[in-house]
Scaffold this motif. Sequence first.
Motif, PDB file in Angstrom:
ATOM      1  N   LEU A 262       0.840  -1.189   0.000  1.00  0.00           N
ATOM      2  CA  LEU A 262       0.000   0.000   0.000  1.00  0.00           C
ATOM      3  C   LEU A 262       0.879   1.243   0.000  1.00  0.00           C
ATOM      4  N   GLN A 263       0.327   2.341  -0.475  1.00  0.00           N
ATOM      5  CA  GLN A 263       1.069   3.589  -0.556  1.00  0.00           C
ATOM      6  C   GLN A 263       0.622   4.514   0.569  1.00  0.00           C
ATOM      7  N   ARG A 273      -2.981   0.296  -6.625  1.00  0.00           N
ATOM      8  CA  ARG A 273      -3.256  -0.689  -7.675  1.00  0.00           C
ATOM      9  C   ARG A 273      -4.744  -0.902  -7.891  1.00  0.00           C
ATOM     10  N   ALA A 274      -5.569  -0.603  -6.894  1.00  0.00           N
ATOM     11  CA  ALA A 274      -7.022  -0.755  -7.020  1.00  0.00           C
ATOM     12  C   ALA A 274      -7.714   0.574  -7.287  1.00  0.00           C
ATOM     13  N   LYS A 275      -6.989   1.531  -7.821  1.00  0.00           N
ATOM     14  CA  LYS A 275      -7.560   2.861  -8.042  1.00  0.00           C
ATOM     15  C   LYS A 275      -8.632   2.805  -9.123  1.00  0.00           C
ATOM     16  N   TRP A 286      -8.662   6.446  -4.857  1.00  0.00           N
ATOM     17  CA  TRP A 286      -7.843   5.406  -4.246  1.00  0.00           C
ATOM     18  C   TRP A 286      -8.549   4.859  -3.015  1.00  0.00           C
ATOM     19  N   PRO A 287      -8.840   3.564  -2.960  1.00  0.00           N
ATOM     20  CA  PRO A 287      -9.379   2.990  -1.719  1.00  0.00           C
ATOM     21  C   PRO A 287      -8.266   2.788  -0.701  1.00  0.00           C
ATOM     22  N   THR A 307     -11.778   3.740   3.663  1.00  0.00           N
ATOM     23  CA  THR A 307     -11.777   5.148   3.289  1.00  0.00           C
ATOM     24  C   THR A 307     -11.359   5.288   1.834  1.00  0.00           C
ATOM     25  N   HIS A 308     -11.513   6.485   1.307  1.00  0.00           N
ATOM     26  CA  HIS A 308     -11.156   6.763  -0.084  1.00  0.00           C
ATOM     27  C   HIS A 308     -10.440   8.104  -0.153  1.00  0.00           C
ATOM     28  N   LYS A 309      -9.549   8.214  -1.093  1.00  0.00           N
ATOM     29  CA  LYS A 309      -8.789   9.430  -1.329  1.00  0.00           C
ATOM     30  C   LYS A 309      -8.961   9.857  -2.776  1.00  0.00           C
ATOM     31  N   VAL A 310      -9.455  11.084  -2.960  1.00  0.00           N
ATOM     32  CA  VAL A 310      -9.601  11.630  -4.310  1.00  0.00           C
ATOM     33  C   VAL A 310      -8.264  12.245  -4.703  1.00  0.00           C
ATOM     34  N   MET A 311      -7.622  11.663  -5.690  1.00  0.00           N
ATOM     35  CA  MET A 311      -6.314  12.129  -6.157  1.00  0.00           C
ATOM     36  C   MET A 311      -6.498  12.829  -7.502  1.00  0.00           C
TER      37      MET A 311
END
Length: 615
Positions: A262-263, A273-275, A286-287, A307-311
């Motif tokens: 994970l990053q 990788r699951a973006k 990104w989950p 959680t999720h991150k909007v990149m």
Amino acid sequence: MADQGGGRARGRARGRARGQQPPQQPGTGPPQTATPQPRGGPLPGTAPQRPWGLQPPPPAAQPPPPQPAPKSTGRAAQRVGVREGAPGDAGLAAHMRELRVGSGDNGNGNGAAGQGRGTMRGRRTIQFDNIRTRPEHINSKLGTSGQSVKLSANYFEVLHHTDWCLYQYRVDFAPEEDRTGVRKSMLRDHKKVIGGYIFDGTMMFTSHRLNPDPMELFSTRQSDEAQIRITIKLVGDLTQGDSHYLQFFNIIMRKCLGHLKLQLVGRNFFDARAKVDIREFKLELWPGYITSIRQHEMKIMMCAEITHKVMRQDNVLDLLSECHRQSSNDPRNTFVKAIVGSVVLTDYNNRTYRIDDVDWDVTPASTFPLKEGATISYKDYYSQKYQINITQPKQPMLVSRSKPRELRAGMSELVYLVPELCRMTGLTDEMRANFHLMRALAEHTRVGPDIRIQKLNNFCNRLLGEQAVRQDLEEWNLQLSNRLVEFNGRILPQEKILQAQDIKYDAGADTDWTRNLRSNPLLIIPQMQFWVVIVPNRCARDAGGFIQTLIKAAGGMRFIMPKPQVSPLGFRNCSCIVESSLRLYGPVWKRGETVLSSVATPIVFFLAHQLVVSS
């Protein structure tokens, strides 16, 4: 009267006795607590005088000299003084020596020389077996009303955990290195010398004591072949029940998450990788996972959350170029309004910063002094430190103000950042107003309970299925359950909603009482005399329709609302709207009217009314 005079005399005698305490000799007082050194290494991004991380570090704390028997072991002893040779004190002194805990003496009794601000004072033991959340005379706090139902929570039980005595060390790097991954890599080269350990980038925990103390090691940084000195210094020990023992469990779990490829973005881990690509809006979703191990009554459990991150794929330099294209008259002012208050991400150190200002006089070609005394430009520094080539040497620099916690750690007050190296985060107002974009994001972020349970179980199976994770857990005698915590719950009967004329109703199966609310009078109906609507110019037409609907709906509830005073504004920044409202209608509100404020995007309403109470 004689007794009262004798009491005052005895009090004066005790005061004189306290004032005659002999002065302490050098070295006889309690050793001072070591000042924690700032975390992180050199990072240009500070004021031109000295960038972040390049300021001289505070002087290293010297280990306290060995102290004799507790001649002055705490503040109480210093206040009262020591009465040497007093009858009956020998047994008390021996008893106090037996009560002394901790491997080091820092004046607090906890043996930790560099705990820093915000930690517990002294060694306070948490009794895990005696934590209760109900009175002793109540055997069960379960209710009986309602319908029973089986529930699951986003917690995994820690079935077994270590009870070893752990030693806590602080690890410092010279020259400074702010990248946590590089720190861990350089310390990993000496695993044969150190043995088994857990390292989070600053603090290291081991099950054995290192010799010598402090220990100095040397590693070669692969990016620039520089020799780095690693200093490992003992700051205390942890036993089961210490307040920091659970912190050790969380550090182990963060290390296990690192084995899942994970990053790390900020403080949380995300799966790149699951973006999910949203190409039409230049966004990536990104989950990620958030874990926290805490004590819950009689059990230690790990809370896990999806959680999720909007990149965003654009950087701040792209935003600056867009402002130049859209606003040719005053692009600087447009850019400042767009960037100030936003949060950016720097990929070279995985840190987030809140932008407070833009300095148009400083560019990447500007120079700043290094702690060795030499000067270097931001462009050359990033090229040498991170192998990053800045293509636009004339772009302005972003300014971020350090947080109070970072200032206490010795960081510089202002951090200077290169727009080209700052990735935009979050969603803009235009993005939030885009219905198609928000619907595309909601398909992946808003999931029901069944899908959420499935994702949590998949996360746990993925975690426990990794060989490196199982090896780390077994090495530290930890065992994590592979099932979510299950318990019995109750569905309570619906409460009745009361309105005027003794009208009662419930919310119904769909939890929607809008129709009943709008068609029945309110329980208490005030009289509104004056209210104001502040709205951006581009939303003025929508505000008119909304006002008519609001007045009509209030009439059904027997609440009479007069026509408001509409004040259109040419901007939509929330802080600017608040300042304008205070400037325009502050004198009205200061006359004593009750102010009721409500914020809605993109329309902001300020309702000021005066309740008329009949005598």
